[in-house]
Each structure stands twice: as C-alpha cells, then as structure tokens.
Design a protein around this motif. Structure first.
Motif, PDB file in Angstrom:
ATOM      1  N   ALA A 145       0.825  -1.211   0.000  1.00  0.00           N
ATOM      2  CA  ALA A 145       0.000   0.000   0.000  1.00  0.00           C
ATOM      3  C   ALA A 145       0.858   1.260   0.000  1.00  0.00           C
ATOM      4  O   ALA A 145       0.652   2.166  -0.814  1.00  0.00           O
ATOM      5  N   ILE A 146       1.812   1.332   0.894  1.00  0.00           N
ATOM      6  CA  ILE A 146       2.669   2.516   0.941  1.00  0.00           C
ATOM      7  C   ILE A 146       3.476   2.629  -0.346  1.00  0.00           C
ATOM      8  O   ILE A 146       3.577   3.711  -0.949  1.00  0.00           O
ATOM      9  N   ALA A 147       4.041   1.520  -0.795  1.00  0.00           N
ATOM     10  CA  ALA A 147       4.834   1.538  -2.023  1.00  0.00           C
ATOM     11  C   ALA A 147       4.000   1.974  -3.220  1.00  0.00           C
ATOM     12  O   ALA A 147       4.461   2.739  -4.077  1.00  0.00           O
ATOM     13  N   ALA A 148       2.756   1.509  -3.283  1.00  0.00           N
ATOM     14  CA  ALA A 148       1.892   1.867  -4.407  1.00  0.00           C
ATOM     15  C   ALA A 148       1.518   3.340  -4.396  1.00  0.00           C
ATOM     16  O   ALA A 148       1.209   3.919  -5.443  1.00  0.00           O
ATOM     17  N   ASP A 196       9.785   9.842  -4.484  1.00  0.00           N
ATOM     18  CA  ASP A 196      10.705   8.937  -5.179  1.00  0.00           C
ATOM     19  C   ASP A 196      11.250   7.836  -4.280  1.00  0.00           C
ATOM     20  O   ASP A 196      11.959   6.946  -4.739  1.00  0.00           O
ATOM     21  N   ARG A 197      10.924   7.905  -3.007  1.00  0.00           N
ATOM     22  CA  ARG A 197      11.332   6.841  -2.089  1.00  0.00           C
ATOM     23  C   ARG A 197      10.372   6.808  -0.905  1.00  0.00           C
ATOM     24  O   ARG A 197       9.616   7.756  -0.680  1.00  0.00           O
ATOM     25  N   ARG A 198      10.421   5.699  -0.160  1.00  0.00           N
ATOM     26  CA  ARG A 198       9.554   5.551   1.013  1.00  0.00           C
ATOM     27  C   ARG A 198       9.914   6.617   2.040  1.00  0.00           C
ATOM     28  O   ARG A 198      11.076   6.723   2.471  1.00  0.00           O
ATOM     29  N   PRO A 199       8.944   7.453   2.481  1.00  0.00           N
ATOM     30  CA  PRO A 199       9.253   8.496   3.463  1.00  0.00           C
ATOM     31  C   PRO A 199       9.566   7.891   4.825  1.00  0.00           C
ATOM     32  O   PRO A 199       9.095   6.807   5.173  1.00  0.00           O
ATOM     33  N   ARG A 200      10.338   8.629   5.601  1.00  0.00           N
ATOM     34  CA  ARG A 200      10.698   8.143   6.929  1.00  0.00           C
ATOM     35  C   ARG A 200       9.700   8.584   7.997  1.00  0.00           C
ATOM     36  O   ARG A 200       9.550   7.925   9.017  1.00  0.00           O
ATOM     37  N   ASP A 201       9.043   9.723   7.771  1.00  0.00           N
ATOM     38  CA  ASP A 201       8.115  10.216   8.779  1.00  0.00           C
ATOM     39  C   ASP A 201       6.770   9.513   8.669  1.00  0.00           C
ATOM     40  O   ASP A 201       6.305   9.175   7.580  1.00  0.00           O
ATOM     41  N   LEU A 202       6.134   9.290   9.830  1.00  0.00           N
ATOM     42  CA  LEU A 202       4.905   8.515   9.899  1.00  0.00           C
ATOM     43  C   LEU A 202       3.764   9.184   9.137  1.00  0.00           C
ATOM     44  O   LEU A 202       2.983   8.501   8.463  1.00  0.00           O
ATOM     45  N   ALA A 203       3.661  10.510   9.204  1.00  0.00           N
ATOM     46  CA  ALA A 203       2.539  11.199   8.562  1.00  0.00           C
ATOM     47  C   ALA A 203       2.532  10.976   7.053  1.00  0.00           C
ATOM     48  O   ALA A 203       1.478  10.700   6.462  1.00  0.00           O
ATOM     49  N   ARG A 204       3.697  11.077   6.415  1.00  0.00           N
ATOM     50  CA  ARG A 204       3.736  10.868   4.963  1.00  0.00           C
ATOM     51  C   ARG A 204       3.600   9.385   4.603  1.00  0.00           C
ATOM     52  O   ARG A 204       3.073   9.050   3.545  1.00  0.00           O
ATOM     53  N   GLN A 205       4.047   8.491   5.469  1.00  0.00           N
ATOM     54  CA  GLN A 205       3.793   7.070   5.247  1.00  0.00           C
ATOM     55  C   GLN A 205       2.294   6.790   5.258  1.00  0.00           C
ATOM     56  O   GLN A 205       1.778   6.035   4.426  1.00  0.00           O
ATOM     57  N   ALA A 231       0.724   8.089   2.062  1.00  0.00           N
ATOM     58  CA  ALA A 231       1.006   7.175   0.951  1.00  0.00           C
ATOM     59  C   ALA A 231       0.157   5.918   1.052  1.00  0.00           C
ATOM     60  O   ALA A 231      -0.355   5.407   0.043  1.00  0.00           O
ATOM     61  N   ALA A 232      -0.016   5.414   2.280  1.00  0.00           N
ATOM     62  CA  ALA A 232      -0.848   4.224   2.469  1.00  0.00           C
ATOM     63  C   ALA A 232      -2.296   4.508   2.103  1.00  0.00           C
ATOM     64  O   ALA A 232      -2.980   3.663   1.522  1.00  0.00           O
ATOM     65  N   SER A 233      -2.781   5.694   2.448  1.00  0.00           N
ATOM     66  CA  SER A 233      -4.165   6.055   2.144  1.00  0.00           C
ATOM     67  C   SER A 233      -4.425   6.033   0.642  1.00  0.00           C
ATOM     68  O   SER A 233      -5.454   5.532   0.179  1.00  0.00           O
ATOM     69  N   ASN A 285      -3.362  -1.579   8.902  1.00  0.00           N
ATOM     70  CA  ASN A 285      -4.064  -0.323   8.646  1.00  0.00           C
ATOM     71  C   ASN A 285      -3.081   0.829   8.853  1.00  0.00           C
ATOM     72  O   ASN A 285      -3.115   1.547   9.857  1.00  0.00           O
ATOM     73  N   ASP A 286      -2.200   1.016   7.866  1.00  0.00           N
ATOM     74  CA  ASP A 286      -1.139   2.001   7.984  1.00  0.00           C
ATOM     75  C   ASP A 286      -1.655   3.432   8.065  1.00  0.00           C
ATOM     76  O   ASP A 286      -0.942   4.326   8.521  1.00  0.00           O
ATOM     77  N   THR A 287      -2.872   3.670   7.611  1.00  0.00           N
ATOM     78  CA  THR A 287      -3.372   5.043   7.602  1.00  0.00           C
ATOM     79  C   THR A 287      -3.672   5.564   9.005  1.00  0.00           C
ATOM     80  O   THR A 287      -3.717   6.772   9.216  1.00  0.00           O
ATOM     81  N   VAL A 288      -3.886   4.669   9.961  1.00  0.00           N
ATOM     82  CA  VAL A 288      -4.201   5.118  11.324  1.00  0.00           C
ATOM     83  C   VAL A 288      -3.244   4.556  12.361  1.00  0.00           C
ATOM     84  O   VAL A 288      -3.219   5.038  13.501  1.00  0.00           O
TER      85      VAL A 288
END
Length: 400
Positions: A86-89, A97-106, A109-111, A170-173
């Motif tokens: 989900a996050i990768a997609a 251009d890469r997986r973010p390190r901060d939780l909010a942007r992860q 991306a998951a959403s 459920n990465d969005t929450v």
C-alpha cells in the motif's frame, strides 16, 4: 543442514486446506514504487489456479468461475492473502521517489496506495469470477478480546461466503506504538487467527540461505525442524528494492511464531509460489514446533506494545509464573506509564526483568491506591467494582 524428506514435506503442504499467503512490497511493485500489474496478475493467476484445483497456471479465463460463490475453492482449499504494497503503491501518485521516513507521509502514501492495491487485486481476481474482501488490522484490533473475536468472525465469514480476504496493516491510522512492524509477523498472527494449515511467505529470494545468497559457496537450507538448525546461520536482509520494511530476519521470526502455534511454513520466492502451494520441493520448509492453540494469547505476546509496566513483589511473581494465577492488587509493588483499562502492560519482577504481559483492568491513575491491598478491603472502601484482578490469568501470557 538436515536433509529434507521431500515426500513428507510435499504431503503436508499439499494436504493443507486453509492457507495464508504473504507477499511483500518488492514482489508487487516497480523499483520506482508503483504497482506492477503484471506481477499482481501473476500472483493472482497462481492463487486462482490453486483454488480451482488446477496447478498448470495457464492464465485467466475471463469470468469462468469455480467456487467463486461457494465455500473456498473447487478442491476445498481456502486462501487468505496478506499483502504488503500500500505505501509503495502510493509513492509515485504522490510524487515521492522513495519511502518516506516520517509517519505522517507514510500514512498519506498508504491512504492513496491501499485503494490502488485493492482495486488492482479486485480487477485481477475478477478474471476468474472471484471476489475479494479488504481487511485492515492494527494491533489494537487484535490484542483486545472483543476486537479479536470480531476479526475472527469477519475472516471466517468472508471465507464461508467464497470471498478471498486481503489483509494488510491499517497504515493510515496505525501509530508507532500500535504497529505490527512488518507484514511477515502480521501473516504469522493471521495464520493463527484463522486456524490455518499452512503459511507461505513469498519474498524476492527463493528460501533461507546459510549466508548471503549473493555470495558464492552459500546454499539454501531445505528444512528447519527447530532453532538448532539455524545455529551459526547468518541471517541477512532479503529485500533489496527499498520499498518494503521486512527482510530475512522478519521472515524467520514470523516462521518461529507460526510454527510455535502449530502452523508449518514455506518460505520461497514469489516466482515459485505455484510450486510452493502445490507441495513441490522448493524454498525452505519450517516444521511445526508447537501445538495449535485456540486462544488469542499469541497476539498478546507478539503483536502488542506495552503501554506501561507493573512491578510485582516476589510472591506475586511466583504466583503468576509458577502457579499461573491472576495478578491481584496485593502483589503489585509499583506502576509506571500511562494506560487505560484494556491496554497491554508488562509485568516485571523486582529486578526490572519482564516476566509476563497482560491486559490490565484498571487505568494507570487508579492503581496507586490499589497497591499492596486485598480485593476485600478495596471492595469495602471503594465499591464492588474493585473486587477483581488487576490482570486476569485469561488475559496474561508468560514471556520466555
């Protein structure tokens, strides 16, 4: 390493009826982070063929359904898919251009990515006339008794109605405090939750090696019967794409969790999923090391993050560890952390060593007035609601 009895392993794997399959982000996405439709379709082709009892893998059939509205596959098999991605997609659509390190942007991306991921699976399984159902979990959903029962019922009902559950965190929450951490561990716990006969972990490496598989002279380990088979084995990372969170370490840990709960495990590459599911000699086979359990304590031990800690006196430690009793207020020496009733807490001895984990029946702010007192005295002074355990033995698991 031990030689594998191919026929025995193939028989046990081939006989499995309810199977949990986990696939990682690197096996579903491009290096840039977008979903690779061909890879998704290739996985779906394999899973649909297994459900239909056809191991040849000759492509889709545009709606020719076998078992799509029945109970599992035509051969009685059922599959639960634990899918990362989900996050990768969601990276490319959001211009990352890469997986973010901060939780909010992860979470952002998951959403975006979770919808894309399920839509792709829905379209791909529709070629076989099969429905899918999305199930998003957090550790909070599965360590609490009522939520655990709900998760079990939902997954069982989806399977009973002929739908294939697609499970993800459920990465969005989810926050750092309530995350599984990786979908390998989630898959092991789901296998226990649905009483699976087999867990198949699909990676970008075709099994567990006794060293870095890119190094000449290393060899694949055919089977693992117990921890002793991994003595001296250097377990490095399996993933090299940079879009996932797991590695070979998390897969071996997932195999340990699953096999201890009575679920055998096959670890292999996504390209060999068909062979793995048909029981052919591929990948690494982990034998079960424990017996199947009907309770949810596996979740409490492996999927819960303690929100606080209770220090027990020596007598309470003996009672909890040796006699497997509930924890009463009289045995508590100290409390720390901020938690509410129903949260997981760590139980420690007077030296600070964790001895158990349990779901607490009181808020952290209530416990100081309970410390060292009998439940009878507490009930007389504070009311009948206080004549109970701080942690009931049914909500408690001992730690190794």
């Amino acid at each position: 390493m031990a030689e594998q009895d191919g026929s025995a392993v193939r028989d046990e794997v081939a006989a499995a009826r309810r199977i949990v399959v986990k696939i990682g982000s690197s096996s579903l996405t491009t290096a840039a982070g977008g979903l690779d439709a061909d890879r998704v379709d290739a996985l779906v082709d394999v899973l649909a063929k297994v459900l239909d009892g056809d191991g040849k893998g000759d492509g889709g059939r545009d709606g020719d359904s076998k078992g799509g509205d029945g109970r599992g596959g035509a051969n009685g098999k059922e599959i639960v898919l634990v899918s990362s991605g989900a996050i990768a997609a969601g990276l490319a659509p959001l211009g990352l251009d890469r997986r973010p390190r901060d939780l909010a942007r992860q979470q952002a991306a998951a959403s975006v990515g979770q919808g894309l991921l399920v839509a792709r699976y829905t379209a791909s399984f529709a070629r076989y006339g099969r429905r899918v159902g999305q199930v998003l979990l957090t550790t909070d959903d599965t360590s609490r008794r009522a939520h655990y029962r709900n998760a079990t019922r939902t997954l069982d009902q989806l399977l009973a109605m002929g739908a294939l559950p697609i499970v993800n965190e459920n990465d969005t929450v989810a926050t750092d405090e309530i995350r599984f951490g990786d979908n390998d561990r989630l898959a092991a716990l789901v296998a226990h939750l649905v009483r699976a006969d087999l867990l198949v972990l699909l990676s970008d490496v075709d099994g567990l090696y006794d060293g870095d598989p890119r190094t000449p002279g290393t060899s694949r380990i055919d089977e693992v019967r117990g921890p002793e088979d991994l003595d001296g084995v250097s377990i490095g990372s399996a993933g090299r794409s940079g879009v996932g969170t797991g590695g070979m370490v998390t897969k071996v840990e997932a195999a340990r969790i699953a096999t201890a709960a009575g679920v055998p495990v096959v670890l292999t590459s996504a390209s060999r999923a068909g062979d793995a599911l048909l029981g052919r000699h591929t990948g690494t086979f982990f034998h079960r090391t424990g017996r199947r359990s009907a309770n949810r304590l596996l979740w409490l031990a492996h999927a819960s993050a303690p929100r606080g800690a209770l220090t027990l006196d020596d007598g309470a430690v003996r009672a909890v560890v040796e006699r497997r009793t509930s924890l009463l207020p009289a045995g508590i020496a100290a409390v720390e952390g901020e938690f509410t009733a129903g949260d997981p807490v760590e139980l420690r001895d007077t030296q600070g060593r964790p001895v158990a984990r349990g779901l607490v029946n009181f808020d952290a702010k209530e416990i100081p007035q309970l410390i060292g007192r009998s439940t009878r005295d507490l009930a007389r002074e504070l009311g009948p609601a206080y004549e109970r355990e701080v942690v009931h033995r049914d909500d408690l698991v001992l730690l190794d």
